[in-house]
Design a protein around this motif. Structure first.
Motif, mmCIF file in Angstrom:
data_model
loop_
_atom_site.group_PDB
_atom_site.id
_atom_site.type_symbol
_atom_site.label_atom_id
_atom_site.label_comp_id
_atom_site.label_asym_id
_atom_site.label_seq_id
_atom_site.Cartn_x
_atom_site.Cartn_y
_atom_site.Cartn_z
ATOM 1 N N PRO A 28 1.588 2.766 -20.358
ATOM 2 C CA PRO A 28 1.912 1.766 -21.090
ATOM 3 C C PRO A 28 1.274 0.415 -20.647
ATOM 4 N N ILE A 29 0.664 -0.326 -21.521
ATOM 5 C CA ILE A 29 0.069 -1.652 -21.120
ATOM 6 C C ILE A 29 0.685 -2.947 -21.944
ATOM 7 N N ASP A 30 0.995 -3.639 -21.133
ATOM 8 C CA ASP A 30 1.737 -5.011 -21.576
ATOM 9 C C ASP A 30 0.644 -5.936 -21.257
ATOM 10 N N LEU A 31 0.407 -6.609 -22.671
ATOM 11 C CA LEU A 31 -0.461 -7.898 -22.749
ATOM 12 C C LEU A 31 0.473 -9.019 -23.296
ATOM 13 N N ASN A 32 1.599 -8.919 -23.330
ATOM 14 C CA ASN A 32 2.447 -10.080 -23.824
ATOM 15 C C ASN A 32 1.927 -11.449 -23.188
ATOM 16 N N GLN A 33 1.884 -12.211 -24.092
ATOM 17 C CA GLN A 33 1.466 -13.833 -23.657
ATOM 18 C C GLN A 33 0.178 -13.803 -22.746
ATOM 19 N N ALA A 34 -0.707 -12.609 -22.776
ATOM 20 C CA ALA A 34 -2.076 -12.665 -22.075
ATOM 21 C C ALA A 34 -3.192 -13.890 -22.814
ATOM 22 N N ASP A 35 -3.696 -14.373 -21.789
ATOM 23 C CA ASP A 35 -4.689 -15.162 -22.509
ATOM 24 C C ASP A 35 -6.105 -14.423 -22.575
ATOM 25 N N LEU A 36 -6.538 -13.960 -23.663
ATOM 26 C CA LEU A 36 -7.700 -13.317 -23.801
ATOM 27 C C LEU A 36 -8.613 -13.802 -24.859
ATOM 28 N N SER A 37 -8.496 -15.431 -25.109
ATOM 29 C CA SER A 37 -9.338 -16.155 -26.071
ATOM 30 C C SER A 37 -10.755 -16.030 -25.671
ATOM 31 N N GLU A 38 -11.465 -15.979 -26.582
ATOM 32 C CA GLU A 38 -12.978 -16.018 -26.667
ATOM 33 C C GLU A 38 -13.538 -14.950 -26.027
ATOM 34 N N LEU A 39 -12.845 -13.879 -25.602
ATOM 35 C CA LEU A 39 -13.494 -12.631 -25.053
ATOM 36 C C LEU A 39 -14.069 -11.811 -26.025
ATOM 37 N N ASP A 40 -15.395 -11.140 -25.604
ATOM 38 C CA ASP A 40 -15.821 -10.109 -26.533
ATOM 39 C C ASP A 40 -15.051 -8.800 -26.476
ATOM 40 N N LEU A 41 -14.259 -8.283 -27.452
ATOM 41 C CA LEU A 41 -13.653 -7.240 -27.190
ATOM 42 C C LEU A 41 -13.961 -6.323 -28.233
ATOM 43 N N THR A 42 -15.247 -6.209 -28.587
ATOM 44 C CA THR A 42 -15.777 -5.375 -29.513
ATOM 45 C C THR A 42 -15.412 -3.768 -29.514
ATOM 46 N N ALA A 43 -14.985 -3.392 -30.382
ATOM 47 C CA ALA A 43 -14.554 -1.933 -30.640
ATOM 48 C C ALA A 43 -13.497 -1.352 -29.460
ATOM 49 N N ILE A 44 -12.878 -2.232 -28.816
ATOM 50 C CA ILE A 44 -11.731 -2.040 -27.735
ATOM 51 C C ILE A 44 -10.546 -1.238 -28.429
ATOM 52 N N ASP A 45 -10.156 -0.342 -27.859
ATOM 53 C CA ASP A 45 -8.963 0.494 -28.202
ATOM 54 C C ASP A 45 -7.545 -0.150 -27.620
ATOM 55 N N LEU A 46 -7.082 -0.947 -28.568
ATOM 56 C CA LEU A 46 -5.591 -1.452 -28.110
ATOM 57 C C LEU A 46 -4.460 -0.855 -28.950
#
Length: 399
Positions: A28-46
């Protein structure tokens, strides 16, 4: 056995590891309130990841797998989600303003209080999506598939829905004022009580659509296909229905004052208690027979079909003009009272003002339209009595 895959998401010194277990079962991954602004997340599996209130503004999530991801209240302002999969994603309270959502798959996605202003939904798949009460103004919906979507009470004022697939969509109570729906497929759509004032529905497919109680005043519906449509109690005042096909449509109790049915097909339509006036145009209407009762028991004409032009000649109301003359100017409060009384006495919308003229000697003449079969002398006498009485009332108020 699948090799473990680690994807590092680095932003402002924070590293979040997405760890895969054997057989592609993830921790389990918890990205609650994470700051991922402006990142290149092309084709990521979330897929199925918790990202509540995460900051993804300006991030590149094109072709990302976000199936079942919890993005509630997440910030996706200006994010690029082109061709991403957001099926069953929770987008309630999320900020998608100016986001690129072109080609996104939204099947089963949950909206609610989602900010969508300026979002680009071009070619998006919104089949069956729940967009109830959402504000979709200034949203690009070109070539979007909205069939079976729930848009109950949604705000689509001025939206461009031209040629869209809107089959079985729920638009009941929606605001579609000034919207363009030309050539749209609205078969079996629910438009009951929708606000369609001045909407453009030219050549739209509205077969078996539910338009009961809809407000269509001033709408353009030329050549629309309304076969079998339910229009009971709809407001069709001033609607252009030239060349429309209303075969077997339910027009019971519609308000068709000033509506234009020129060249429209009305064969088999029910016109029980429909309200027309002398401004309603039936010129060249194509009609073999109509029903005067909703249960289909009172066919007109009985045992035969209308001859060419017989329907329009029988149901077209001819209007005439009457002049109201005022030699000493007009007391407008008194006029308003007397004219309203006149409309009540002689059929409401059948009585209308056409023109105001002021003569060289300052005599005011108001031309009003009335049904041709009305007793004009009695009408003038009635108006004069009410106007004189209203003058006394308004004078007493001033004193």
């Amino acid at each position: 056995m699948a090799n473990p895959m680690h994807v590092a998401l680095i932003d402002r010194g924070v590293t979040i590891w997405n760890t895969w277990k054997q057989e592609n079962v993830r921790e389990p991954i918890d990205l609650n309130q994470a700051d991922l602004s402006e990142l290149d997340l092309t084709a990521i599996d979330l897929a199925c990841v918790e990202t509540i209130e995460a900051n993804l503004s300006g991030a590149n999530l094109s072709r990302a797998n976000l199936v079942g991801t919890n993005l509630a209240r997440a910030n996706l302002h200006r994010a690029n989600l082109k061709k991403a999969d957001l099926s069953w994603t929770d987008l309630r309270g999320a900020n998608l303003t100016q986001a690129n959502l072109e080609g996104v798959l939204f099947r089963g996605a949950m909206f609610g209080g989602t900010q969508l202003k300026g979002a680009n939904f071009r070619k998006a798949d919104l089949r069956g999506a729940n967009l109830r009460s959402e504000n979709l103004t200034q949203v690009n919906l070109k070539r979007t598939n909205l069939s079976q979507a729930n848009l109950n009470g949604a705000n689509l004022g001025g939206a461009n829905l031209t040629r869209l697939d809107l089959r079985q969509v729920n638009l009941s109570g929606a605001n579609l004022r000034n919207a363009s729906l030309s050539h749209a497929n609205l078969q079996d759509a629910d438009l009951s009580s929708a606000f369609l004032g001045r909407a453009f529905l030219g050549r739209a497919d509205l077969r078996a659509a539910d338009l009961r109680g809809a407000f269509l005043k001033g709408a353009q519906m030329g050549s629309a296909d309304l076969r079998g449509a339910a229009l009971a109690q709809a407001n069709l005042q001033g609607v252009n229905l030239q060349g429309a096909n209303l075969g077997r449509a339910d027009l019971s109790a519609v308000r068709a004052f000033g509506a234009n049915f020129t060249g429209a097909i009305l064969t088999g339509a029910c016109i029980q208690d429909w309200q027309t006036n002398s401004a309603t145009q039936l010129d060249g209407a194509i009609c073999e027979y109509i029903y005067l009762k909703k249960d289909g028991t009172e066919r007109c004409p009985h045992g035969r079909n209308f001859q060419p032009q017989e329907f329009s000649e029988q149901f077209q109301k001819v209007r005439a003009e009457v002049e109201l003359s005022f030699t000493n100017g007009i007391d407008w409060p008194a006029f308003a009272i007397a004219f309203q009384d006149l409309q009540i006495k002689y059929g409401g919308w059948e009585i209308s003002i056409r023109e105001l003229q002021i003569q060289p000697d300052n005599t005011c003449i108001i031309h009003i339209c009335v049904p041709s079969d009305i007793d004009r002398a009695a009408l003038l006498a009635s108006f004069d009595r009410d106007y004189q009485a209203a003058l006394v009332t308004t004078d007493n108020r001033c004193n």
